[in-house]
Design an enzyme around this catalytic site. Sequence first.
Site, PDB file in Angstrom:
ATOM      1  N   ARG A 137     -43.605  31.257 -16.524  1.00 47.47           N
ATOM      2  CA  ARG A 137     -42.522  31.578 -17.977  1.00 47.47           C
ATOM      3  C   ARG A 137     -41.227  31.616 -17.812  1.00 47.47           C
ATOM      4  O   ARG A 137     -40.756  32.950 -16.677  1.00 47.47           O
ATOM      5  CB  ARG A 137     -42.772  32.010 -19.733  1.00 47.47           C
ATOM      6  CG  ARG A 137     -43.956  31.093 -19.748  1.00 47.47           C
ATOM      7  CD  ARG A 137     -44.133  29.826 -20.806  1.00 47.47           C
ATOM      8  NE  ARG A 137     -45.035  29.338 -21.673  1.00 47.47           N
ATOM      9  CZ  ARG A 137     -44.545  28.528 -22.158  1.00 47.47           C
ATOM     10  NH1 ARG A 137     -44.271  28.032 -22.542  1.00 47.47           N
ATOM     11  NH2 ARG A 137     -46.687  27.878 -22.926  1.00 47.47           N
ATOM     12  N   SER A 164     -49.080  22.441 -25.624  1.00 44.31           N
ATOM     13  CA  SER A 164     -47.649  22.892 -24.067  1.00 44.31           C
ATOM     14  C   SER A 164     -48.598  21.635 -23.052  1.00 44.31           C
ATOM     15  O   SER A 164     -49.335  21.075 -22.938  1.00 44.31           O
ATOM     16  CB  SER A 164     -48.691  24.068 -23.528  1.00 44.31           C
ATOM     17  OG  SER A 164     -48.264  24.554 -22.869  1.00 44.31           O
ATOM     18  N   ARG A 183     -51.965  34.047 -23.703  1.00 50.70           N
ATOM     19  CA  ARG A 183     -51.814  34.427 -24.930  1.00 50.70           C
ATOM     20  C   ARG A 183     -53.896  34.614 -25.210  1.00 50.70           C
ATOM     21  O   ARG A 183     -54.449  33.660 -24.574  1.00 50.70           O
ATOM     22  CB  ARG A 183     -52.079  33.890 -25.799  1.00 50.70           C
ATOM     23  CG  ARG A 183     -50.560  33.139 -26.426  1.00 50.70           C
ATOM     24  CD  ARG A 183     -50.313  32.554 -28.207  1.00 50.70           C
ATOM     25  NE  ARG A 183     -51.085  30.862 -27.203  1.00 50.70           N
ATOM     26  CZ  ARG A 183     -51.967  30.240 -28.581  1.00 50.70           C
ATOM     27  NH1 ARG A 183     -52.676  31.484 -28.423  1.00 50.70           N
ATOM     28  NH2 ARG A 183     -52.493  29.006 -27.777  1.00 50.70           N
ATOM     29  N   LYS A 235     -44.984  34.747 -30.667  1.00 45.15           N
ATOM     30  CA  LYS A 235     -46.084  33.416 -31.562  1.00 45.15           C
ATOM     31  C   LYS A 235     -47.206  34.753 -33.147  1.00 45.15           C
ATOM     32  O   LYS A 235     -47.209  33.905 -33.695  1.00 45.15           O
ATOM     33  CB  LYS A 235     -47.938  32.994 -30.851  1.00 45.15           C
ATOM     34  CG  LYS A 235     -47.167  32.361 -29.500  1.00 45.15           C
ATOM     35  CD  LYS A 235     -46.335  31.738 -30.153  1.00 45.15           C
ATOM     36  CE  LYS A 235     -46.141  29.788 -29.418  1.00 45.15           C
ATOM     37  NZ  LYS A 235     -45.502  28.766 -30.359  1.00 45.15           N
ATOM     38  N   LYS A 255     -42.406  18.842 -24.540  1.00 46.82           N
ATOM     39  CA  LYS A 255     -41.613  19.404 -26.114  1.00 46.82           C
ATOM     40  C   LYS A 255     -39.192  19.926 -25.342  1.00 46.82           C
ATOM     41  O   LYS A 255     -39.011  19.333 -26.091  1.00 46.82           O
ATOM     42  CB  LYS A 255     -41.450  20.295 -27.061  1.00 46.82           C
ATOM     43  CG  LYS A 255     -42.789  20.083 -27.469  1.00 46.82           C
ATOM     44  CD  LYS A 255     -43.176  21.086 -29.199  1.00 46.82           C
ATOM     45  CE  LYS A 255     -43.276  22.668 -28.261  1.00 46.82           C
ATOM     46  NZ  LYS A 255     -44.098  23.127 -27.518  1.00 46.82           N
TER      47      LYS A 255
END
Length: 540
Positions: free
Chosen positions: A330, A245, A69, A208, A249
Amino acid sequence: MRAVKEVAQQEHGHKRTGTGLETLGLKPAANVYWNLNTPELYEEIARRGEGIFSPHGALLVDTGEHTGRAAKDKAIVREPSSENNVFWGEVNKEFSQEKFNAVRERMMQHASGRDLFVQDTYAGADPRYRLPVRIITELAWHSLFARTMFITDDTAADFKPEFTVINIPSFKADPATDGTRSETFILMDFSQRLVLIGGTSYAGETKKSVFTILNYLLPQRGVMSMHCSANVGDHEDVAIFFGLSGTGKTTLSADPERQLIGDDEHGWSDDGVFNFEGGCYAKVIKLSPEAEPDIYRTTRMFGTVMENVVYHPETRVPDLDDASKTENTRAAYPLTSIPNIMPTGYAGHPKNIIMLTADAFGVLPPVARLTPEQAMYHFLSGYTAKVAGTEKGVTEPQATFSTCFGAPFMVLHPGVYADLLGKKIAEHKAVCWLVNTGWSGGPYGEGQRMKIKHTRAMIRAILNGSLAAIETRPDPIFGVGVPVSCPDVPSEVLTPRNTWKDRDAYDTKARDLARRFNDNFKKYEAGVSEQVRAVAPKSE
């Protein structure tokens, strides 16, 4: 293919007049591809050369210069309807509506004559809080990403978007003219219910941006919006996992003995917890088929979008251990790719709240019980640590504090989210925990990363209730309740000071981290109770 022009069209069995894009100021496009499904998008991606396909059917794409990002290039329009609600500052930078409209006009002119892809999606699994969002992109693979990450309903007869995201990576801003920080921009206008994204191909910006919108809207309806994963057991015992991050999680919530509600973004309403998304967006660097079998399997599935993963030039087999492009590799995949999910995407109220941190200083206990006040303190702190080597110039662990475990996406004052969390913890008597997935026996470079089997054992003991029955002792510096034992975990691991060869060095490092906590928390002190301020760690 459902390629349509600005004329009447047949879409999912009902008729529309025009594409509906002209109201946004979009000039006539060459073709508009409306709600293509995954196989159709694969065909378009292949035809346009936007990516390649692994032998197992996953899509491999390269996002170019931006592999993460562009947080510093995000801004929010300052306008009368929202300006008194937004927590303006370094995260929520202001942008004038005049300049927003000018960027929008130039962007729409740039898009004229280009093919566009549209996905009509929803954010929010609970129909009572579901937000219809239209995603317009110039890249077919971005359209696939949106279809994967959000919730779709191809049977919906009358979709009316409440927000629209327009993502045109090939359009770059002119900072001198447009008032942006760089050629890249993520601009949000709550009055026009519109997000503009340009100058970056990183698909996570779309995801996001929608999360940011929900973080603005839902708390004003009494719904706690959360950057967390969530799962539920056979006894309807919901658990949520807060964490930045790299803290675990996604990994820790993917439990074969529990149903996954979602891996990243949720709301907590008066009825319970619900997922915002229809997919998962997992980091896959060094992904292990032994430690994370369910997530690993998704990297070998049709429909999975893999970003910036290095692959063999001839066989096209991905190498998940290769970080030469980025550490932030990702995979975006539908929730249905995971075998054990909650089909509805929502469940009841959390029984356990777990706050994850990856402490690279090696001083926080691997598991500790938190009082409600301590939970509020750690939620507002949002602590984790960067390790040496992940960024240029980082030669030793660096403390990172991201309030509410998601500062870049929190539009309102942090106290709004903290107050909501505190009320819900009290109302539903949730038990709160701090779990350190970072280092033990010393800081990064000296100690060792916490063993995943030990962390999983701690999580298992939390979720089955056995850890709550075990005596705890307060950590002398951080004050949290450290269990004296935990099933399937060596007792010496539970007290971090005992794992260090040099106990004095531990004391020095622990007090140093405590000072960092206290320095960071000063910005919130005026807005929190004396009870929360009183649980701060002891730095002297």
